[in-house]
Every structure is written in C-alpha cells, then in structure tokens.
Design an enzyme around this catalytic site. Sequence first.
Site, mmCIF file in Angstrom:
data_model
loop_
_atom_site.group_PDB
_atom_site.id
_atom_site.type_symbol
_atom_site.label_atom_id
_atom_site.label_comp_id
_atom_site.label_asym_id
_atom_site.label_seq_id
_atom_site.Cartn_x
_atom_site.Cartn_y
_atom_site.Cartn_z
ATOM 1 N N CYS A 156 -16.321 -9.630 5.410
ATOM 2 C CA CYS A 156 -15.706 -8.327 5.143
ATOM 3 C C CYS A 156 -14.454 -8.491 4.290
ATOM 4 O O CYS A 156 -13.548 -9.232 4.667
ATOM 5 C CB CYS A 156 -15.293 -7.661 6.453
ATOM 6 S SG CYS A 156 -16.614 -7.593 7.648
ATOM 7 N N CYS A 205 0.836 -1.208 0.000
ATOM 8 C CA CYS A 205 0.000 0.000 0.000
ATOM 9 C C CYS A 205 0.873 1.261 0.000
ATOM 10 O O CYS A 205 1.849 1.347 0.748
ATOM 11 C CB CYS A 205 -0.921 -0.008 1.224
ATOM 12 S SG CYS A 205 -2.035 1.419 1.257
#
Length: 324
Positions: free
Chosen positions: A97, A53
Amino acid sequence: MMSEQRWSIEDIRNMYEKPLLDVVFEAAKVHRAHHNSNEIQLCTLRSVKTGGCPEDCAYCPQAARYQTDVERQKMSDVDSVIRDAKQAKEEGSTRFCMGAAWREVKDNEDFESILKMVRGVRGLGLEACCTLGMLSLDQAKRLKEAGLTAYNHNLDTSEGHYEDIIHTRTYQDRLDTLKNVAAAGISTCCGGIVGLGETTEDRIQFLYTLSHLDPQPESVPINALVPVEGTPLEKQEPVDNFEWIRMIALSRILMPQAMVRLSAGRLTIGREAQALAFMAGANSIFTGEKLLTTENPSWDADHELMKVLGLKARVPQKELEPVR
Ligand code: SAM
Ligand code: DTB
Ligand code: SF4
C-alpha cells in the site's frame, strides 16, 4: 443494485448494545462462514510522499500546519519503492500500500510516478493499493488501467463528528471519491479510526454509512488513534481495547465478505486483545516496523504472535496474479 445484505440503523444500534462476548461470538460465526479463520493477510505500507499536507485532519502528523517530528520528503523515486515492495513480498506480504500526504491527486509527473509504481508492484504479483487523497473519475480510471487493486480512502468517523476533526474538506468529498473509485472498477478499502472523541452514536452512524456503501468495501481498516505530539489530538484518551474489539466484531457482522484490517495503533494493544480481535473477525494486519510515519510492531513480534495462535499468512490469490 446492492447485492449484499444491509442492516438498518436500528439493527446496528441493537447489535452495539449487546454484551460484548455475544457480539464477538456472532462475528466469529460470520467470519467462519465466509473466510478461513486461521489465515490472515499481511500488508505492507510505504509512504511515497511524506508530510507537508495542506489538510487539517486533527489526528495527522503529516499535516503541514502542526509542529510534529515528521520530516517532509519529496516524492520517492519509483525504483526505491519497487525495491521495498520486493522486500515486502519476501517477508510474506501479499498487498503493498502506497500512501501520499496529499489533499488530492494532481495530473502531474508525481501522478505519472504513482502509475509506474502501481505497474511495478503488480508486476511482482502483489496486490497494489494506494491512498492519495481525493481522486477524479478520470484519475481513478488511469489507476485502474495501471492495474491498481484497491484504493484506500477512509470515512474515519460519522458525518456529524467529521466536521469536528477535519475542516478543509467535507464528508461528501470523501463519498464522491469513493464513488469515482467504484465507478472505475477498483475495489475500495475504506474504514475509520476509533478514539477520535466520538460518541457511541457516532460509531453506529459510521458503521451504518460504511456498510451501506455500494458496493461494500473490499477491505475495512480499523485504526486506533495513534496520538502524535504536536497534533490537536495529542492528549486524546485512548479507547478501551474492548471498544476497539466491538468495532471489529461489528464490522465483520455488517460486512461479511470484507477483509477487516487491524491498522494503526497495534503497537500499544496487547497480544491477548489482538487475539480476541482475530476471533472477532479481523483477518489482515500491516506488518513491518513502520506504518506511514508512526511505529508498528516488529516483524518478529508479529510472526511470534501468528505462530502462537496458529495463524497462517495468506498466499496470493489466483485471480490477482500479475496483470502484465
Ligand atoms: N492523505 C490521504 C488521505 O487522507 O486520504 C492518504 C493518507 S492518510 C495518512 C490515510 C489514513 O491514515 C487516514 O484516513 C486516517 O484514517 C489514518 N491515520 C492518519 N493518522 C493517523 C493516526 N495518528 N492514528 C490513526 N490513524 C491515522
Ligand atoms: C489506514 O486506514 N491506515 C493506514 C492506511 N490506511 C494508509 C495508515 C495509518 C497511518 C497511521 C499514522 C502514520 O503512520 O502516519
Ligand atoms: Fe493530509 Fe491525509 Fe494526513 Fe489528512 S490524513 S492531513 S489528508 S495526509
């Protein structure tokens, strides 16, 4: 228009200063007035794009700039995610999720895969939640069309402390995404992390901002920092369990309707502290041995704890039965 009761910053400050057991008692009353106190929601997390990320969140093992043990993985294939969702359902979860280590969603084939995953998960009769970073209104609408139940986007801490923890985006960026999610008609899942070196005043400000979101979050994940080697917060002192419990109790009092979820950090929190957290209004947990990249208590340990406390897993809600 805000429909829920809102507490002022002064009220929250006063609540924060009360003796812990009084706060827990108050929270338990609010909890029992709005929820079945012996029922908890089981949720399962699945990382669908791990590591690499570009953001610099000081707590996060998935930030590319820190040397951690997390192995980068490209986008997961849709079928493998649906297989895991099926297994999560068999193990009693009602919410699945999906998390991606992205700064923001891009309009590309990875987003198309996410939309397919959402359709697949909803098709199993599970609630579907995603956490993918920043989102435009148009992207939020597409997720809504695919059947997304909730979008997780955390405020993490107070606005003042945020800039000590994350420098690659602003608090306002977070609020803007939350606005887009709400405008698209998706429920918001929004919470934070205790143990980021924040002050009591930061916690009060965080709870104030969180409980003044309009609408209030449908679910509130309370994470305790998992210090990961290689991240700037690797040596951060853990917070006292009672501070974690106080944040859960206050979340319950300030957001009576929300699902308050014990999220990261449970592995190092004892059974008795978790029991007090349930007493204080927590009514959801992540089950399964892995969160996104870090460890979580085993399924067996959680079922044993639920058994001993007499807690039952929540069954799927009627209004959330499969959309297609
Ligand atoms: N990249 C997206 C974002 O940041 O919105 C979604 C995934 S991100 C991993 C989801 C949340 O996990 C973060 O907002 C943070 O609250 C939580 N988190 C990440 N690392 C953590 C850690 N080491 N301990 C506790 N919570 C953590
Ligand atoms: C949230 O607030 N906690 C979950 C979920 N939302 C996505 C994530 C916790 C991640 C903990 C660190 C990890 O496992 O990588
Ligand atoms: Fe990226 Fe999310 Fe981790 Fe921040 S918390 S580094 S945005 S994956």
